[in-house]
Design a protein around this motif. Structure first.
Motif, short mmCIF file in Angstrom:
data_model
loop_
_atom_site.label_atom_id
_atom_site.label_comp_id
_atom_site.label_asym_id
_atom_site.label_seq_id
_atom_site.Cartn_x
_atom_site.Cartn_y
_atom_site.Cartn_z
N THR A 1 52.63 83.31 -52.90
CA THR A 1 53.01 82.83 -54.23
C THR A 1 52.23 83.54 -55.34
O THR A 1 52.26 83.12 -56.50
N ASP B 1 62.94 85.28 -53.48
CA ASP B 1 61.56 85.77 -53.29
C ASP B 1 61.33 86.33 -51.89
O ASP B 1 60.23 86.80 -51.59
N GLN C 1 60.28 77.70 -48.34
CA GLN C 1 60.08 77.89 -49.78
C GLN C 1 60.28 76.59 -50.55
O GLN C 1 59.42 76.19 -51.33
N SER D 1 49.70 80.83 -48.07
CA SER D 1 50.60 80.36 -49.12
C SER D 1 50.21 80.94 -50.48
O SER D 1 51.08 81.28 -51.29
N LEU E 1 60.70 81.11 -57.20
CA LEU E 1 59.32 80.84 -57.60
C LEU E 1 59.11 81.11 -59.09
O LEU E 1 58.27 80.45 -59.72
N LEU F 1 56.33 76.14 -50.22
CA LEU F 1 55.77 77.13 -51.15
C LEU F 1 55.98 76.74 -52.61
O LEU F 1 55.07 76.91 -53.44
N ALA F 2 57.14 76.21 -52.94
CA ALA F 2 57.40 75.82 -54.33
C ALA F 2 56.48 74.68 -54.78
O ALA F 2 55.85 74.79 -55.84
N ARG G 1 57.40 78.63 -61.84
CA ARG G 1 56.39 79.03 -62.84
C ARG G 1 56.84 78.61 -64.24
O ARG G 1 56.02 78.13 -65.05
N LEU H 1 52.90 76.01 -55.14
CA LEU H 1 52.72 76.76 -56.37
C LEU H 1 52.65 75.84 -57.57
O LEU H 1 51.76 75.97 -58.43
#
Length: 287
Positions: free
Chosen positions: A278, A102, A109, A274, A66, A113-114, A70, A117
């Protein structure tokens, strides 16, 4: 399809998972229509090659981290003064149970999640465009899957790759639905699609599937990456309100064939969970 697709000159398109397969094909299609393409991939060599091919910019990221997502978001914001389309196309099926750096199961993920984010980190820039779109690549595997918000890492049951992958793709549809709800009144719309059975690297973790997809038999039985990218191009260019929050099976709009994937309450709860996972603000859901 080319006859019905409008000119994309002046528009910036971010395509993740663009170093090969559907993503690379989509990058070429967008570039052919005049868009500036941000080519996002994991492999420096492959991503650079596609970026050079389409005259786009290269951005590297590993969705298994993650922090890498970012960094990617910061790089995209620094490099592109406007972002009109975000194609969340990167994805994978993992043969064995794996945990990311993570602490999350890798299917959930990388596939949910990725991109969740990344989308949230780019939302303000997207909202500056009068017609911004977030397009999420889904999979037919969601139909027979089950998503457990209390066990997103799948520790409560024995690991099965298609069960874990399918659950992450239910999340894709729910994310699309909830994003459409939360972005009402802005210029940002969203949709999701199943590209069909395509010869891509999504099954790179499975040696047998990988061999099939790269063989002449696979090329006969499966769609080409270019065919798989057609729904993505379509959703990026049609009337946005006609597809907002919708799920498509290739080019056909479809009511999701899984009760969970149609549940607005679950979509809201998944968003909040989520955000927690994150480290994003957990904003309340509006009616």
């Amino acid at each position: 399809m080319s006859g019905g697709v409008r000119d994309l000159r002046g528009r910036t398109v971010v395509v993740t998972g663009a170093s090969a397969g559907i993503g690379a094909a989509a990058a070429r299609l967008f570039a052919e229509r005049g868009a500036s393409v941000a080519v996002v991939g994991r492999s420096r060599e492959k991503t650079a090659a596609i970026a050079a091919q389409v005259g786009g910019t290269m951005h590297l990221a590993d969705f298994g981290s993650l922090d890498s997502v970012r960094t990617l978001a910061a790089d995209l914001l620094a490099a592109h003064g406007r972002i009109d389309v975000l194609a969340n196309n990167a994805g994978a099926i993992f043969e064995d149970h794996r945990t990311s750096v993570d602490g999350h199961e890798m299917n959930i993920q990388v596939n949910h999640l990725a991109p969740f984010l990344l989308t949230n980190l780019l939302l303000d820039r997207l909202a500056e465009s009068p017609d911004a779109r977030v397009i999420n690549t889904g999979s037919l595997q969601y139909r027979k899957a089950h998503l457990d918000l209390n066990d997103l890492n799948g520790t409560g049951v024995g690991y099965h790759k298609l069960r874990a992958y399918g659950a992450s793709k239910i999340a894709t549809i729910l994310f699309t639905r909830e994003l459409a709800h939360r972005m009402r009144g802005t210029g940002v719309t969203t949709s999701a699609f199943h590209p069909g059975s395509v010869a891509t690297e999504v099954a790179r973790e499975n040696a047998m599937q990988g061999k099939l997809m790269s063989s002449w038999v696979g090329k006969v039985l499966l769609l080409s990456p270019e065919q798989g990218a057609e729904p993505l191009l379509h959703l990026a260019t049609v009337d946005p309100q006609s597809v907002n929050g919708a799920y498509f099976h290739r080019l056909t709009r479809e009511e999701p064939k899984n009760e969970q994937a149609r549940d607005p309450h679950l979509a809201g709860r998944l968003w909040e969970r989520s955000a927690e996972l994150t480290d994003l603000p957990v904003l309340p859901r509006t009616r």
